[in-house]
Design a protein around this motif. Structure first.
Motif, PDB file in Angstrom:
ATOM      1  N   GLU A  72       0.020   7.196  -5.574  1.00  0.00           N
ATOM      2  CA  GLU A  72      -1.311   8.427  -5.287  1.00  0.00           C
ATOM      3  C   GLU A  72      -1.798   7.734  -4.250  1.00  0.00           C
ATOM      4  N   GLY A  73      -2.518   8.590  -3.538  1.00  0.00           N
ATOM      5  CA  GLY A  73      -3.646   8.265  -2.183  1.00  0.00           C
ATOM      6  C   GLY A  73      -2.651   7.096  -1.794  1.00  0.00           C
ATOM      7  N   LYS A  74      -1.730   7.629  -1.062  1.00  0.00           N
ATOM      8  CA  LYS A  74      -1.067   6.105  -0.641  1.00  0.00           C
ATOM      9  C   LYS A  74      -2.436   5.874   1.396  1.00  0.00           C
ATOM     10  N   ALA A  75      -2.799   6.842   1.466  1.00  0.00           N
ATOM     11  CA  ALA A  75      -2.882   7.144   2.678  1.00  0.00           C
ATOM     12  C   ALA A  75      -4.421   6.224   2.982  1.00  0.00           C
ATOM     13  N   ASP A  76      -5.077   6.775   1.733  1.00  0.00           N
ATOM     14  CA  ASP A  76      -5.541   5.667   1.834  1.00  0.00           C
ATOM     15  C   ASP A  76      -5.804   4.657   1.033  1.00  0.00           C
ATOM     16  N   PRO A 102      -6.591   9.008  10.538  1.00  0.00           N
ATOM     17  CA  PRO A 102      -4.825   8.594  10.366  1.00  0.00           C
ATOM     18  C   PRO A 102      -4.510  10.024  11.558  1.00  0.00           C
ATOM     19  N   GLU A 103      -5.290  10.382  11.589  1.00  0.00           N
ATOM     20  CA  GLU A 103      -4.507  11.256  13.639  1.00  0.00           C
ATOM     21  C   GLU A 103      -4.403  10.794  14.419  1.00  0.00           C
ATOM     22  N   ALA A 140       1.227  -1.564  -0.012  1.00  0.00           N
ATOM     23  CA  ALA A 140       0.127   0.255  -0.001  1.00  0.00           C
ATOM     24  C   ALA A 140       0.851   1.341   0.061  1.00  0.00           C
ATOM     25  N   MET A 141       2.052   0.717   0.423  1.00  0.00           N
ATOM     26  CA  MET A 141       2.738   2.807   0.623  1.00  0.00           C
ATOM     27  C   MET A 141       3.663   2.032  -0.845  1.00  0.00           C
ATOM     28  N   ASP A 148       4.542   9.105   7.442  1.00  0.00           N
ATOM     29  CA  ASP A 148       4.481   9.732   7.276  1.00  0.00           C
ATOM     30  C   ASP A 148       4.171   9.952   5.989  1.00  0.00           C
ATOM     31  N   ALA A 149       3.151   8.741   5.350  1.00  0.00           N
ATOM     32  CA  ALA A 149       2.027   8.851   4.466  1.00  0.00           C
ATOM     33  C   ALA A 149       1.155   9.061   4.569  1.00  0.00           C
ATOM     34  N   LEU A 150       1.017   9.151   6.624  1.00  0.00           N
ATOM     35  CA  LEU A 150      -0.817  10.017   6.892  1.00  0.00           C
ATOM     36  C   LEU A 150      -0.684  11.252   7.017  1.00  0.00           C
ATOM     37  N   MET A 151       0.816  11.817   7.584  1.00  0.00           N
ATOM     38  CA  MET A 151       0.651  13.119   7.564  1.00  0.00           C
ATOM     39  C   MET A 151      -0.172  14.381   6.372  1.00  0.00           C
ATOM     40  N   PRO A 152      -0.787  15.280   6.535  1.00  0.00           N
ATOM     41  CA  PRO A 152      -1.460  16.025   4.873  1.00  0.00           C
ATOM     42  C   PRO A 152      -0.456  17.015   5.457  1.00  0.00           C
TER      43      PRO A 152
END
Length: 120
Positions: free
Chosen positions: A31-35, A50-51, A26-27, A104-108
């Motif tokens: 694009e869209g790693k967080a999703d 994510p928070e 997933a990482m 890191d991927a979940l950081m906006p």
């Protein structure tokens, strides 16, 4: 949704290399790693934001900065049976490394550095 779900998922990742591989894949999403990451978590029954993930990893990173004693507030949590983020310290190095990458991927809008002593 809860921080406890984050710890439970990371425990599962630590015990099951297949789930670790799934999160690693997933990482790799262009694009869209967080999703993609949140999709893998949801697929396995883990519900958190994510928070909440970032809070668990950030708290664990802060806790690892040479701290050796628990505060009175932390003792209350231990006595109350709340999962302590120090649990992260018991995970394998590949799991911790993946947790920091997911963080890191979940950081906006950017990433934070999780490099330093005791961190991959």
């Amino acid at each position: 949704m809860s921080k406890e779900a984050v710890i439970q998922m990371l425990s599962h990742v630590d015990a099951e290399p297949g789930l670790r591989d799934e999160l690693s894949a997933a990482m790799e999403a262009p694009e869209g790693k967080a999703d993609a990451v949140m999709g893998v978590a949801g697929k396995h029954g883990y519900e958190f934001t994510p928070e909440e993930f970032r809070e668990v990893v950030s708290e664990a990173a802060a806790d690892s900065e040479g701290k050796t004693e628990l505060s009175d507030e932390e003792l209350k949590h231990v006595a109350g049976g709340i999962i302590d983020t120090n649990t992260l310290k018991s995970f394998s190095s590949p799991t911790l490394s993946l947790a920091y990458k997911v963080n890191d991927a979940l950081m906006p809008g950017g990433t934070i550095s999780m490099e330093g002593p005791g961190r991959p």
